[in-house]
Design a protein around this motif. Structure first.
Motif, PDB file in Angstrom:
ATOM      1  N   ARG A 122       4.937   1.345   0.526  1.00 16.62           N
ATOM      2  CA  ARG A 122       5.785   1.533  -0.649  1.00 16.62           C
ATOM      3  C   ARG A 122       6.823   2.617  -0.369  1.00 16.62           C
ATOM      4  O   ARG A 122       7.987   2.477  -0.713  1.00 16.62           O
ATOM      5  CB  ARG A 122       4.901   1.921  -1.835  1.00 16.62           C
ATOM      6  N   GLU A 123       6.366   3.660   0.288  1.00 12.95           N
ATOM      7  CA  GLU A 123       7.303   4.730   0.606  1.00 12.95           C
ATOM      8  C   GLU A 123       8.412   4.222   1.536  1.00 12.95           C
ATOM      9  O   GLU A 123       9.588   4.494   1.323  1.00 12.95           O
ATOM     10  CB  GLU A 123       6.565   5.904   1.256  1.00 12.95           C
TER      11      GLU A 123
ATOM     12  N   ASN B 222       0.857  -1.180   0.000  1.00 15.13           N
ATOM     13  CA  ASN B 222       0.000   0.000   0.000  1.00 15.13           C
ATOM     14  C   ASN B 222       0.908   1.249   0.000  1.00 15.13           C
ATOM     15  O   ASN B 222       2.121   1.134   0.197  1.00 15.13           O
ATOM     16  CB  ASN B 222      -0.995  -0.043   1.171  1.00 15.13           C
ATOM     17  N   PRO B 223       0.340   2.452  -0.233  1.00 20.28           N
ATOM     18  CA  PRO B 223       1.214   3.616  -0.450  1.00 20.28           C
ATOM     19  C   PRO B 223       2.235   3.903   0.671  1.00 20.28           C
ATOM     20  O   PRO B 223       3.423   4.061   0.369  1.00 20.28           O
ATOM     21  CB  PRO B 223       0.227   4.766  -0.648  1.00 20.28           C
TER      22      PRO B 223
END
Ligand SMILES: Nc1ncnc2c1ncn2[C@@H]1O[C@H](COP(=O)(O)OP(=O)(O)OP(=O)(O)O)[C@@H](O)[C@H]1O
Ligand SMILES: [Mg+2]
Length: 447
Positions: free
Chosen positions: A17-18, A13-14
């Motif tokens: 990912r970061e 998920n975002p």
């Protein structure tokens, strides 16, 4: 970018990912249970070694238990092997320290073939130390004294500190036992589990060349379950990363369960202070539990005082309401558990879809009795580990003596198995002679 690794990011998920792709520098991932913390570590390892062409040998990932290390290695290999990359060193704190000390321990006076005493060996050594100092108080059980010694060590307090801080004659006495225990440990060419950490801190502090070597070797350090680190573990991580600051830790202050053995919640709460410029990422989506379970957990955790605010949510179903049942005693409790299981089974839930948790091993007996009476088949996860089994330890005692003849704890074990008609009185006379001569039991017995 290596073939296949670009698809890596599709599984995240975002915020995950970061966390996986953020560049060099200190990174703190704060997240609740089941939000993908371990996944982030595994994927970041794959990202760094597969995507950023960092050599696997320049990366160190640390976990707390062997089981967690194996699980992490499995996940990382699944990601890297298809791309033909070998997995980096994924170790527990203790196994990482063993490796460091085997390689460089001689610089701080450790024998090349030092033995590692486990809890059982530690118990026997404490028992002897108590005997030698003629401590006969009821309260001085080897178990409780061993725990006290471990407490001191986990808080990085030496014998002198313990003596200085002692309040009253009883604590002074315990500090003396601690001193004797340490002497005996050293005379046996042995270290205990706590020493593995302490000696590594000492090595890094006193031998700058050794520290420089590992700083250069492990250019990136990642730690799972960071909230469980104690002071010594914190120091090791800090020593390794203070210069390059490529440190990624993931943790959950709300899940700190090792305070009793020195886990220091400050390590996570102070991270941003210790590493200025830290990037902080929060993961708040939970993948493991139903919304009702999360709400219950949140309501309980809300009472914690030292914490970093975060709110877990999930896309999972609402789920059943959790039930709280308060039993009169452990027997009624166990029967309730057994009956509930039979009820679930009646609804078609398979046996292996049901789990029972308990807090300490001692609680399992009553539960097992109730399950057997109710004819519920069960297996116990955990239990006595291989190297702690009696026959294995007996055989190992001989091997240990071969490698290290000064290992008195191994000698005592070996001399009594198999039974040779050598009784406690004989061993006691041997011990007196050995203490007088300042030699090992085996050396005196051989004369
Ligand atoms: N982005 C995602 N998409 C789908 N499933 C995910 C995602 N992230 C994590 N999961 C799954 O959620 C579960 C929990 O993940 P993981 O074990 O990494 O969480 P954790 O935060 O380390 O948990 P714990 O608090 O128990 O250490 C795993 O089964 C994992 O595969
Ligand atoms: Mg995890």
């Amino acid at each position: 970018m290596l073939l296949g690794l670009d698809r890596l990011l599709d599984d995240l998920n975002p915020p995950q990912r970061e966390a996986v792709t953020v560049g060099e520098g200190p990174l703190l991932v704060l997240a609740g249970a089941g939000s993908g913390k371990t996944r982030v570590i595994a994927y970041r390892i794959a990202w760094l070694t597969g995507g950023q062409s960092l050599s696997p040998r320049n990366l160190l990932a640390v976990t707390f238990t062997n089981k967690a290390a194996k699980e992490m290695a499995r996940r990382v290999e699944a990601l890297l092997l298809p791309a033909g990359i070998r997995a980096p060193m994924i170790a527990t704190f203790h196994s990482m320290c063993v490796r460091v000390l085997r390689q460089h321990g001689r610089h701080i006076g450790l024998p090349a073939h030092f033995v590692i005493y486990d809890e059982d060996d530690r118990g026997s050594l404490v028992k002897e130390s108590l005997k030698e100092l003629e401590v006969t108080e009821r309260a001085a059980t080897p178990g409780s004294v061993a725990q006290r010694i471990s407490y001191w060590k986990n808080h990085m307090l030496g014998v002198e500190d313990a003596k200085r801080q002692a309040r009253g004659p009883w604590e002074e006495k315990l500090a003396l036992v601690f001193g004797r225990y340490e002497e005996r440990l050293r005379a046996s060419g042995a270290v205990d589990f706590d020493d593995l950490l302490l000696k590594t801190v000492k090595l890094f502090e006193e031998i700058p060349e050794a520290l420089a070597y590992y700083r250069g070797l492990w250019r990136h350090v990642l730690v799972d379950e960071y909230q469980d680190t104690n002071r010594a573990q914190y120091r090791i991580i800090r020593q390794l990363t203070a210069e390059h600051q490529n440190i990624c830790v993931v943790g959950d202050a709300d899940q700190s369960i090792y305070k009793w053995r020195g886990a220091d919640i400050r390590n996570i709460l102070d991270f941003e202070h210790d590493y200025p410029g830290t990037k902080v990422i929060k993961l708040e989506q939970n993948y493991r539990s139903t919304q009702r379970i999360l709400s219950l957990a949140a309501a309980v955790i809300d009472h914690n005082r030292q914490r970093k605010e975060k709110t877990l949510w999930t896309e999972n179903a609402e789920g059943d309401k959790p039930k709280l049942y308060r039993a009169w005693d452990e027997h009624e409790e166990a029967n309730f558990v057994a009956q509930s299981i039979l009820g679930l089974r009646g609804e078609g839930v398979p046996w292996d879809g049901i789990a029972v948790f308990y807090r300490t091993n001692a609680q399992s007996r009553v539960l097992e009795d109730a399950l057997r009476r109710a004819r519920v088949p069960y297996g116990i996860v955990g239990g006595v580990r291989f190297y702690e089994r009696r026959e294995i330890k007996d055989a190992l005692a001989y091997a240990r003596l071969v490698v290290n003849p000064t290992d008195d704890v191994a000698f005592r074990r070996a001399i009594q198995t198999p039974a040779r008609g050598i009784g406690a009185a004989t061993v006691e006379r041997l011990r007196e002679a050995a203490t007088r001569a300042g030699r090992s039991l085996l050396a005196v017995a051989a004369d």
